[in-house]
Write an enzyme that holds these catalytic residues in place. Sequence first.
Site, PDB file in Angstrom:
ATOM      1  N   HIS A   1      -5.986 -17.050   3.214  1.00  0.00           N
ATOM      2  CA  HIS A   1      -6.745 -16.104   4.049  1.00  0.00           C
ATOM      3  C   HIS A   1      -6.953 -14.747   3.365  1.00  0.00           C
ATOM      4  O   HIS A   1      -8.064 -14.224   3.318  1.00  0.00           O
ATOM      5  CB  HIS A   1      -6.019 -15.834   5.375  1.00  0.00           C
ATOM      6  CG  HIS A   1      -5.751 -17.060   6.192  1.00  0.00           C
ATOM      7  ND1 HIS A   1      -6.533 -18.178   6.150  1.00  0.00           N
ATOM      8  CD2 HIS A   1      -4.777 -17.327   7.105  1.00  0.00           C
ATOM      9  CE1 HIS A   1      -6.049 -19.083   7.001  1.00  0.00           C
ATOM     10  NE2 HIS A   1      -4.983 -18.587   7.585  1.00  0.00           N
TER      11      HIS A   1
ATOM     12  N   HIS B   1      -9.663 -21.173   7.931  1.00  0.00           N
ATOM     13  CA  HIS B   1     -10.427 -20.714   9.103  1.00  0.00           C
ATOM     14  C   HIS B   1     -10.849 -19.241   9.013  1.00  0.00           C
ATOM     15  O   HIS B   1     -11.755 -18.818   9.710  1.00  0.00           O
ATOM     16  CB  HIS B   1      -9.693 -21.031  10.408  1.00  0.00           C
ATOM     17  CG  HIS B   1      -8.587 -20.079  10.754  1.00  0.00           C
ATOM     18  ND1 HIS B   1      -7.343 -20.152  10.187  1.00  0.00           N
ATOM     19  CD2 HIS B   1      -8.532 -19.035  11.607  1.00  0.00           C
ATOM     20  CE1 HIS B   1      -6.580 -19.201  10.684  1.00  0.00           C
ATOM     21  NE2 HIS B   1      -7.274 -18.498  11.556  1.00  0.00           N
TER      22      HIS B   1
ATOM     23  N   LYS C   1     -14.600 -16.728  10.318  1.00  0.00           N
ATOM     24  CA  LYS C   1     -14.560 -15.567  11.218  1.00  0.00           C
ATOM     25  C   LYS C   1     -15.780 -14.691  10.999  1.00  0.00           C
ATOM     26  O   LYS C   1     -16.107 -14.348   9.859  1.00  0.00           O
ATOM     27  CB  LYS C   1     -13.284 -14.744  10.985  1.00  0.00           C
ATOM     28  CG  LYS C   1     -12.033 -15.421  11.500  1.00  0.00           C
ATOM     29  CD  LYS C   1     -10.834 -14.510  11.302  1.00  0.00           C
ATOM     30  CE  LYS C   1      -9.554 -15.210  11.685  1.00  0.00           C
ATOM     31  NZ  LYS C   1      -9.003 -14.776  12.959  1.00  0.00           N
TER      32      LYS C   1
ATOM     33  N   LYS D   1      -5.847 -26.167   5.414  1.00  0.00           N
ATOM     34  CA  LYS D   1      -4.820 -25.498   4.624  1.00  0.00           C
ATOM     35  C   LYS D   1      -3.447 -25.781   5.226  1.00  0.00           C
ATOM     36  O   LYS D   1      -3.399 -26.053   6.439  1.00  0.00           O
ATOM     37  CB  LYS D   1      -5.083 -23.991   4.537  1.00  0.00           C
ATOM     38  CG  LYS D   1      -4.841 -23.248   5.877  1.00  0.00           C
ATOM     39  CD  LYS D   1      -4.558 -21.809   5.687  1.00  0.00           C
ATOM     40  CE  LYS D   1      -3.101 -21.512   5.602  1.00  0.00           C
ATOM     41  NZ  LYS D   1      -2.351 -21.476   6.874  1.00  0.00           N
TER      42      LYS D   1
ATOM     43  N   GLU E   1       1.096  -9.485  12.382  1.00  0.00           N
ATOM     44  CA  GLU E   1       1.181 -10.324  13.585  1.00  0.00           C
ATOM     45  C   GLU E   1       2.436  -9.945  14.365  1.00  0.00           C
ATOM     46  O   GLU E   1       3.523  -9.856  13.786  1.00  0.00           O
ATOM     47  CB  GLU E   1       1.241 -11.801  13.210  1.00  0.00           C
ATOM     48  CG  GLU E   1      -0.041 -12.315  12.587  1.00  0.00           C
ATOM     49  CD  GLU E   1       0.051 -13.801  12.284  1.00  0.00           C
ATOM     50  OE1 GLU E   1      -0.462 -14.601  13.060  1.00  0.00           O
ATOM     51  OE2 GLU E   1       0.665 -14.136  11.259  1.00  0.00           O
TER      52      GLU E   1
ATOM     53  N   LYS F   1       5.029 -11.476   9.937  1.00  0.00           N
ATOM     54  CA  LYS F   1       5.264 -11.872  11.323  1.00  0.00           C
ATOM     55  C   LYS F   1       6.204 -10.854  11.963  1.00  0.00           C
ATOM     56  O   LYS F   1       7.002 -10.225  11.290  1.00  0.00           O
ATOM     57  CB  LYS F   1       5.959 -13.238  11.375  1.00  0.00           C
ATOM     58  CG  LYS F   1       5.195 -14.356  10.685  1.00  0.00           C
ATOM     59  CD  LYS F   1       4.199 -14.987  11.606  1.00  0.00           C
ATOM     60  CE  LYS F   1       3.542 -16.200  11.013  1.00  0.00           C
ATOM     61  NZ  LYS F   1       2.314 -16.566  11.707  1.00  0.00           N
TER      62      LYS F   1
ATOM     63  N   ASP G   1      -0.734 -46.943  12.498  1.00  0.00           N
ATOM     64  CA  ASP G   1      -0.173 -46.243  11.349  1.00  0.00           C
ATOM     65  C   ASP G   1      -1.265 -46.037  10.305  1.00  0.00           C
ATOM     66  O   ASP G   1      -1.989 -46.982   9.978  1.00  0.00           O
ATOM     67  CB  ASP G   1       0.961 -47.125  10.781  1.00  0.00           C
ATOM     68  CG  ASP G   1       1.797 -46.369   9.772  1.00  0.00           C
ATOM     69  OD1 ASP G   1       1.205 -45.662   8.930  1.00  0.00           O
ATOM     70  OD2 ASP G   1       3.039 -46.477   9.842  1.00  0.00           O
TER      71      ASP G   1
ATOM     72  N   ASP H   1       1.502 -19.216   3.325  1.00  0.00           N
ATOM     73  CA  ASP H   1       0.871 -19.446   4.632  1.00  0.00           C
ATOM     74  C   ASP H   1      -0.436 -18.663   4.780  1.00  0.00           C
ATOM     75  O   ASP H   1      -1.430 -19.205   5.241  1.00  0.00           O
ATOM     76  CB  ASP H   1       1.859 -19.045   5.743  1.00  0.00           C
ATOM     77  CG  ASP H   1       1.357 -19.409   7.135  1.00  0.00           C
ATOM     78  OD1 ASP H   1       0.644 -20.421   7.261  1.00  0.00           O
ATOM     79  OD2 ASP H   1       1.676 -18.683   8.100  1.00  0.00           O
TER      80      ASP H   1
END
Length: 457
Positions: free
Chosen positions: A230, A168, A172, A138, A206, A316, A85, A225
Amino acid sequence: MSTPASDALVLFGATGDLAYRKIYPALQALIRRGSLEVPVIGISRSGWTLERLRQRASASLQEHGAGSDAAAARLLALLRYVDGDYRDAVTHQRLRAALGDARRPLYYLAVPPSLFSPVVNGIGESGSGDGARVVVEKPFGRDLASAQALNQTLHRRFTESSDFRNDHYLGKEAVQNLLYFRFANAFLEPVWNRNYVSSIQITMAEEIGIQGRGRFYEEVGALRDVVQNHMLQVLAHLVMEPPVGADSEALRDEKVKVFRGIRPLAGEDLVCGQYEGYRAEDGVAADSQVETFVALRLHLDTWRWAGVPILIRAGKRLATTATEVLVRLQCPPQQVFGKAAAANYFRFRLGPDRVAIAIGASTKHAGTGMDGESVELYVCNARGAEMSAYERLIGDALKGDPSLFAREDGVEAAWRIVDPVLNLPLAIHPYHPGSWGPQKAEALAEPYGGWHCPLEA
Ligand code: BG6
């Protein structure tokens, strides 16, 4: 300033999804490139053994990495495992023992934000924090206040120069190319401002839905998100001033100035949507008001960009999977050939599988008339990078190069932009999966030539 490389990698959340999908494949790639030769200590409270972790890492390389090769075998040999833990001091003592002679570990926190504090405290109290670095993923908090609390947690045990906040998108290749294209060329600079640019827009579409991440997504929504992080990072690369010098802080200073120059959002600046069927997904409330699509207009109050509309949309279950930037220029001032020629533009395709930089222009049809057509001049049209964003970023963190990581003040300045709308009771407009989002979002872009849909190469 060069700092010594980390001499061990400790992966909290070693049995989790992020490690499986992204981190083990990135470590394999680093080994193939000869950039990783330190012990990799997985840690988790799953009650696993080292053998079970090795099986999991192998499966990850089969599914998301380069399969079984010499680098895979080397990664399995470098793996260690500590079970326990994260809140328990005994776990951290075991970790201390597993670190052996390592003095400068890199701690990778691939765990939910609620565990950051116990992990960071445990590291500090066991005396394993000195000389160490820490990577956090993130979302960096869920609003400005929680982001500030997270930064305070990190700073209790680590200095800002040891903190690596991983977004991320910054790893790129295509996102770095935005910066390179802008500042390694002189021809862009004269037009890259409010006098010539009529609008800037970014679409992150997406086709996928939330892919079983219902519980996570219910806590975030599209704005938290992908937009707060991003999309704002991509925007910063497009609009920032040239950095004064090549060091990491010069670059990050300019990005922070961009975030500070963006006016905090008001309710009328955005349109939220939710795809039909979202509420039936696992882990999603039957009356969920979480947005799976958001379109927004930003105002950047700087000398260079004052008055230029900046539009972002992300969603999305849209018509395609593509992230693309369109920078439209003003129309020619006079219709020399009778008919108005289309406005020039710069198009930056940032992925997923190919990257492109193209310039939209008009050329003449062959013949006696002065009629033309719109063409695209390709400046660059390439396959995606061979190095994944995670490989690049983990490699940089191991070397201690923070250039491509979000900095404390930048994260907080980015939250300040979205914070005012996070708790507003905004209307959520339904949209059909496979569409471009709710009809209502069209109106936002209409005065500026409409949304550009990134369908072709
Ligand atoms: C992640 C988001 O940060 O980025 C996901 O949590 C999203 O919801 C993903 O799908 C997109 O990343 P990429 O690299 O596939 O564009």
